[in-house]
Scaffold this active site. Structure first.
Site, PDB file in Angstrom:
ATOM      1  N   ALA A 298       0.836  -1.206   0.000  1.00 28.34           N
ATOM      2  CA  ALA A 298       0.000   0.000   0.000  1.00 28.34           C
ATOM      3  C   ALA A 298       0.867   1.251   0.000  1.00 28.34           C
ATOM      4  O   ALA A 298       0.556   2.238  -0.680  1.00 28.34           O
ATOM      5  CB  ALA A 298      -0.917  -0.001   1.225  1.00 28.34           C
ATOM      6  N   TRP A 301       2.251   1.734  -3.439  1.00 28.31           N
ATOM      7  CA  TRP A 301       1.221   2.265  -4.348  1.00 28.31           C
ATOM      8  C   TRP A 301       1.222   3.788  -4.333  1.00 28.31           C
ATOM      9  O   TRP A 301       0.917   4.426  -5.348  1.00 28.31           O
ATOM     10  CB  TRP A 301      -0.148   1.735  -3.924  1.00 28.31           C
ATOM     11  CG  TRP A 301      -1.295   2.244  -4.743  1.00 28.31           C
ATOM     12  CD1 TRP A 301      -1.739   1.739  -5.924  1.00 28.31           C
ATOM     13  CD2 TRP A 301      -2.138   3.363  -4.440  1.00 28.31           C
ATOM     14  NE1 TRP A 301      -2.819   2.470  -6.376  1.00 28.31           N
ATOM     15  CE2 TRP A 301      -3.083   3.480  -5.489  1.00 28.31           C
ATOM     16  CE3 TRP A 301      -2.186   4.279  -3.397  1.00 28.31           C
ATOM     17  CZ2 TRP A 301      -4.063   4.463  -5.508  1.00 28.31           C
ATOM     18  CZ3 TRP A 301      -3.159   5.257  -3.417  1.00 28.31           C
ATOM     19  CH2 TRP A 301      -4.087   5.352  -4.449  1.00 28.31           C
ATOM     20  N   HIS A 302       1.588   4.375  -3.196  1.00 26.12           N
ATOM     21  CA  HIS A 302       1.563   5.832  -3.086  1.00 26.12           C
ATOM     22  C   HIS A 302       2.691   6.511  -3.857  1.00 26.12           C
ATOM     23  O   HIS A 302       2.608   7.713  -4.126  1.00 26.12           O
ATOM     24  CB  HIS A 302       1.617   6.260  -1.617  1.00 26.12           C
ATOM     25  CG  HIS A 302       0.314   6.101  -0.904  1.00 26.12           C
ATOM     26  ND1 HIS A 302      -0.128   4.886  -0.433  1.00 26.12           N
ATOM     27  CD2 HIS A 302      -0.655   7.000  -0.586  1.00 26.12           C
ATOM     28  CE1 HIS A 302      -1.309   5.046   0.142  1.00 26.12           C
ATOM     29  NE2 HIS A 302      -1.661   6.307   0.058  1.00 26.12           N
ATOM     30  N   GLY A 303       3.745   5.801  -4.194  1.00 22.57           N
ATOM     31  CA  GLY A 303       4.795   6.434  -4.961  1.00 22.57           C
ATOM     32  C   GLY A 303       6.085   5.637  -4.945  1.00 22.57           C
ATOM     33  O   GLY A 303       6.313   4.789  -4.082  1.00 22.57           O
ATOM     34  N   PHE A 451      -1.333  10.866  -9.917  1.00 22.65           N
ATOM     35  CA  PHE A 451      -0.817  10.010  -8.855  1.00 22.65           C
ATOM     36  C   PHE A 451      -0.787   8.563  -9.326  1.00 22.65           C
ATOM     37  O   PHE A 451      -1.722   8.090  -9.922  1.00 22.65           O
ATOM     38  CB  PHE A 451      -1.731  10.158  -7.630  1.00 22.65           C
ATOM     39  CG  PHE A 451      -1.208   9.478  -6.427  1.00 22.65           C
ATOM     40  CD1 PHE A 451      -0.162  10.027  -5.712  1.00 22.65           C
ATOM     41  CD2 PHE A 451      -1.744   8.269  -6.020  1.00 22.65           C
ATOM     42  CE1 PHE A 451       0.337   9.384  -4.599  1.00 22.65           C
ATOM     43  CE2 PHE A 451      -1.255   7.635  -4.902  1.00 22.65           C
ATOM     44  CZ  PHE A 451      -0.222   8.201  -4.205  1.00 22.65           C
TER      45      PHE A 451
END
Length: 451
Positions: A298, A301-303, A451
């Site tokens: 997770a 997934w943010h970067g 994003f």
């Protein structure tokens, strides 16, 4: 063309009027056309990428491949596209493309397409007629940039009825406008003004223990009001067209433990990870270590930054510790909330920092190591900043009472009893007023934009 920019208001009004005045069977096509316009406005590259990813997924769905083969191929292709644009530099040390900017909404529509492939049955003869519905399911403009991540069973049945000419119920127009207004207010008057202060604290670095905690708290509210503001506007705009999208936030800073936090923060992502990653990998049977693994994913997934991975890992550790100790350690609610929020703020520092080294330095100041209690910086008014954070928490509590739940029924829904044309006009007027008010801090893009 972001939600909080005045030109988007002109676009939205035009789409709403066209939708209302169009014949029933044309309404779905108007929404699909509007969604294509938004992607085209972003650029031909964004349009080409989402169209390619969507076309391959639809092609695999229509193919004669067995269900497991189809899901595997679609997942590999979709994640491969996401990797190519988002993680190639982290893994390979260099980007795969000259233009290394992230395609609009790719992190969201890839997850949405994977869930769609898993949840849908095998395509039957004649299923090609559903292609426009699938396209609108993925490209629906209110949620294309930053979610919420919508499931097949949540939106597709509504779209099918819309394409069949069924008129959506318009009894929640005031609720829709109220959500758009609240989300716009969050972005323009709460998140954006906080952005400059947060940037200054994290660029210069906190000079005292109080600085560090106030800076972390300011970022916590900045990212919340920014992201939840987008989600509120997305849900509200969906209701303007008679389509219900899932809520994405339910007062997360009023929680007292990590499990409850992730039931209220970015709800559609946390439930996606639970249903398509955590449970298929074995869930609780695998032990608490699996929590660390899935939360690390997770975070990734943010970067493509090690800070995001570490943020996810530490969240996983926190969730694991809570699961192991929740039956043995009980604290008064106020103490549980204080300790939980201290951990949440420390984790937000890791998320916001440019590097693990910067995060470590910031956290050391938060712990009071080699730092004074108060700052001597002339630009930093600790008392005023602390009062501002207290006011934001009060707004957060008020939001919980008025917008989310009060005796299990959102007070906002009571607007349904005032559905009158002049009330709608008044809310539209307030929305226009907020859009046209001068923004002294500038218009910052949404944190989850591209994003």
């Amino acid at each position: 063309m972001a939600f909080h920019q005045p030109e988007f208001l002109v676009f939205l009004v035009a789409v709403v009027l066209s939708f209302r005045w169009a014949p029933a069977r044309a309404r779905a096509w108007i929404l699909l056309g509007a969604s294509i316009v938004v992607y085209a406005w972003a650029g031909w590259r964004d349009m080409a990428i989402v169209t390619t990813v969507l076309a391959v997924n639809i092609g695999l769905w229509l193919s004669p491949f067995a269900r497991k083969v189809r899901i595997t191929l679609a997942t590999v292709f979709s994640l491969g596209a996401l990797f190519s644009f988002k993680y190639a530099t982290l893994v390979l040390g260099h980007p795969l493309f000259a233009d290394n900017s992230l395609p609009l909404g790719i992190s969201f529509y890839v997850f949405q397409l994977i869930a769609w492939q898993v949840d849908t049955p095998q395509a039957r003869p004649g299923a090609v007629r559903f292609v426009p519905q699938i396209a609108l399911f993925v490209k629906f403009f209110p949620q294309l940039v930053a979610g919420p991540i919508v499931r097949y069973h949540e939106l597709m049945p509504q779209l099918k009825r819309l394409f069949q000419g069924a008129l959506p119920r318009q009894r929640l127009v005031l609720v829709a406008l109220g959500l758009v207004l609240v989300g716009l207010f969050k972005k323009r008057f709460l998140a954006d003004p906080l952005a400059g202060f947060v940037d200054q604290v994290f660029q210069i670095g906190p000079q005292s223990l109080v600085d560090a905690w106030i800076g972390a708290g300011a970022f916590a509210f900045q990212i919340y009001f920014d992201f939840s503001g987008y989600s509120d506007m997305a849900v509200g705009m969906g209701l303007l067209f008679g389509l219900k999208l899932p809520r994405n936030f339910i007062a997360p800073y009023l929680t007292t433990n990590p499990t409850d936090f992730w039931r209220r923060w970015h709800i559609t992502l946390s439930t996606w990870i639970r249903d398509y990653l955590y449970i298929p990998l074995g869930g609780a049977k695998r032990g608490v270590w699996l929590l660390v693994v899935v939360m690390a994913i997770a975070g990734l997934w943010h970067g493509a930054n090690v800070t995001f991975i570490m943020w996810g890992v530490m969240w996983g550790v926190y969730c694991a510790v809570h699961r192991l100790t929740r039956e043995h350690l009980r604290f008064p609610k106020a103490l549980a909330w204080s300790g939980h929020m201290a951990i949440v703020l420390a984790l937000w520092v890791i998320f916001r920092a440019d590097s693990l080294e910067a995060a470590g330095s910031y956290l050391a100041v938060m712990a009071g190591l080699n730092a004074p209690l108060l700052s001597v910086e002339p630009w930093f008014n600790a008392g005023g900043a602390a009062a501002g954070l207290a006011a934001l928490m009060a707004l957060h509590w008020l939001e919980r009472r008025t917008l989310v739940a009060a005796d299990a029924r959102p007070i906002l829904l009571r607007l349904r009893t005032y559905e009158r044309p002049w009330v709608q006009a008044a809310l539209w007027g307030l929305i226009v007023f907020v859009y046209l008010m001068p923004q002294f801090t500038g218009l910052n893009p949404f944190i989850y934009f591209r994003f």
